[in-house]
Design a protein around this motif. Structure first.
Motif, PDB file in Angstrom:
ATOM      1  N   PHE A  67      23.645  76.672  -2.527  1.00  0.00           N
ATOM      2  CA  PHE A  67      23.864  76.171  -3.808  1.00  0.00           C
ATOM      3  C   PHE A  67      25.271  75.663  -4.134  1.00  0.00           C
ATOM      4  N   LEU A  68      25.463  74.458  -4.680  1.00  0.00           N
ATOM      5  CA  LEU A  68      26.757  73.830  -5.000  1.00  0.00           C
ATOM      6  C   LEU A  68      27.004  74.173  -6.507  1.00  0.00           C
ATOM      7  N   PHE A  69      28.002  74.530  -7.051  1.00  0.00           N
ATOM      8  CA  PHE A  69      28.281  74.681  -8.294  1.00  0.00           C
ATOM      9  C   PHE A  69      30.019  74.349  -8.660  1.00  0.00           C
ATOM     10  N   ARG A  70      30.177  73.783  -9.837  1.00  0.00           N
ATOM     11  CA  ARG A  70      31.474  73.467 -10.132  1.00  0.00           C
ATOM     12  C   ARG A  70      32.332  74.956 -10.212  1.00  0.00           C
ATOM     13  N   ASP A  71      33.571  74.913 -10.021  1.00  0.00           N
ATOM     14  CA  ASP A  71      34.376  75.872 -10.094  1.00  0.00           C
ATOM     15  C   ASP A  71      34.464  76.792 -11.570  1.00  0.00           C
ATOM     16  N   GLY A  72      34.057  75.768 -12.565  1.00  0.00           N
ATOM     17  CA  GLY A  72      34.200  76.194 -14.070  1.00  0.00           C
ATOM     18  C   GLY A  72      32.790  76.735 -14.423  1.00  0.00           C
TER      19      GLY A  72
END
Length: 96
Positions: free
Chosen positions: A83-88
């Motif tokens: 899964f790819l998430f934004r750091d925030g």
């Protein structure tokens, strides 16, 4: 195949769901809760601020993190789900 996220993106691999309770009872798939913990597999370089400075990503490869219940982009690499998430979007990290 290698995958490197861009900007402030973080690639994670979720932990597997518990299929057996501590007492040995098998849990059906519907009863298993959504796994919100994951291991960081790869991180992007970060983002550039309005002043032109580089803002690095706040997690490192190998750290265990807490994810939001919803969100992220599912990616399949070599028959494994990531899964790819934004750091925030990452809620926190576990410190041992």
């Amino acid at each position: 195949m290698k995958f490197l996220p861009l900007f402030d993106r973080v690639l994670v691999e979720r932990f597997t769901a518990e299929t057996v309770t501590k007492g040995g009872i098998m849990l059906p798939e519907k009863s298993q809760g959504k796994v919100l913990q994951a291991t960081v597999v790869a991180v992007g370089p970060g983002t550039v601020t309005k002043k032109g400075d580089m803002q690095p990503v706040s997690v490192k490869v190998g750290e265990k993190v807490l994810l939001p219940e919803y969100g992220g982009t599912k990616i399949v690499l070599e028959d494994k789900d990531y899964f790819l998430f934004r750091d925030g979007d990452i809620l926190g990290k576990y410190i041992e």
